[in-house]
Enzyme design. Structure first.
Site: not given
Ligand code: TYM
Length: 332
Positions: A196, A114, A199
């Site tokens: 993976k 992130k 969204k």
């Protein structure tokens, strides 16, 4: 007295729920509902580690609750609540910040991913996020934390922090086990079989509320493999796209990989991909219909999350009081 073991988990309402969330987590929660005392929440406190549009966050939090119920989490058998409604999460999160090491937090894969993705906003919350997650878990003294593979590292850190705390103060926390499903623990993106499903890559991500024709289109366009074999065979190292579709098909139908290979022997990907699409569409159809119906009843949703927060607070408070006493805070 209720002797049932405790199960707890949460999902961030930072985006719409997708097939990875369903197969990696929610499906597993629903299947064990009767066996356990269950706590499932919308992890809204976690979402603001990345900037959110406030109106969207509010809407998605309620949609997520409607979808939890539509997936089969009966509010009579599961305590369903909104994380920010139970203030003990933030309070224990602070305490655990002081028992978690900088080095431990620096090793977290999600933090590395992130912070690479949001270079302009690498805030303190993003870094200490696993301490809040440890608080979410430890407040309820759960036996199991059902999550997908990507959250295993955070549950392991939770165990380490709990053991460290118990080592100093005695048995305050139960040490929880991650509970990872056999099929569906790591669903990959349909267009990116090497990363993976998430969204952030919507073309390869199937959302629970998506229309059947859109889901079918995504499966038809799923990346298979560049080999010339055109054969449905489970070989994740060499055929990751096909292996991912097989994992999805296996998770929604309950069929083994051998059964799937036999079913599609000699068929090629052209027949296999729409078949997976159909199986997913039929799994999600009742969920979508039920969630739409529940979402229209705002008063019902409110009654569920209010009752959930009340029950969760009661349990969470017992643990927090113990922790405050142990570390030396004067009782209120
Ligand atoms: P989150 O919100 O990213 O994901 C929610 C759950 O969905 C699983 N998952 C997947 N499983 C299989 N394949 C995928 N592609 C996939 N993508 C997501 C995740 O493993 C997770 O189980 N930090 C957590 C939320 C959280 C939490 C908690 C979980 C906050 N507090 C306490 C358990 C206990 C998170 O960001 O998950």
């Amino acid at each position: 007295m209720d002797e049932k073991k405790v199960m707890l988990s949460g999902i961030q309402p930072s985006g719409d729920l997708h097939l990875g969330n369903y197969l990696g987590a929610i499906k597993n929660w629903v299947e064990r509902t009767d066996e356990f005392d269950n706590y499932y929440f919308m992890a809204d406190l976690h979402t603001i580690t990345v900037r959110q549009n406030p109106a969207d966050l509010r809407r998605r939090t309620l949609e997520q609750l409607a979808q939890y119920i539509a997936c089969g989490l009966d509010p009579e058998k599961n305590t369903l609540f909104i994380q920010s409604h139970v203030h003990q999460h933030a309070e224990l999160g602070w305490v655990l910040n002081c028992y978690t090491m900088f080095g431990e937090l620096s090793r977290m894969t999600q933090f590395k991913d992130k912070s690479a993705k949001h270079k302009e906003n690498i805030n303190g919350g993003l870094f200490t996020y696993p301490c809040l997650m440890a608080a979410d878990i430890l407040l309820y003294q759960p036996d199991f934390v059902p999550v997908g593979e990507d959250q295993k590292q955070h549950v392991e850190l939770t165990r380490n922090v709990a053991q460290r705390f118990n080592g100093l103060y005695g048995d305050v926390f139960k040490i929880p086990e991650p509970y990872i499903p056999k099929a569906g623990a790591r669903i990959m993106g349909l267009t990116t079989p090497d990363s993976k499903m998430s969204k952030s890559i919507p073309d390869g991500c199937v959302f629970l509320m998506e229309k059947p024709e859109d889901i079918q289109r995504k499966f038809k366009r799923a990346i298979t493999d560049s080999d010339t074999e055109n054969c449905v065979r489970y070989d994740p190292a060499n055929k990751p796209g096909v292996a991912n579709l097989m994992s999805i098909y296996s998770a929604v139908t309950g069929k083994t990989f051998e059964e799937i290979e036999a079913e599609f022997a000699g068929c090629g990907y052209g027949k296999f991909k729409p078949a997976v699409g159909d199986a997913v569409v039929e799994t999600l159809r009742p969920i979508r219909e039920e969630a739409t119906r529940i979402l229209a009843d705002k008063a019902y949703l409110e009654s569920v999350y209010k009752a959930g927060a009340e029950k969760a607070s009661y349990v969470a408070n017992k643990t927090l009081r113990k922790v405050y006493k142990k570390v030396g805070f004067v009782a209120r």
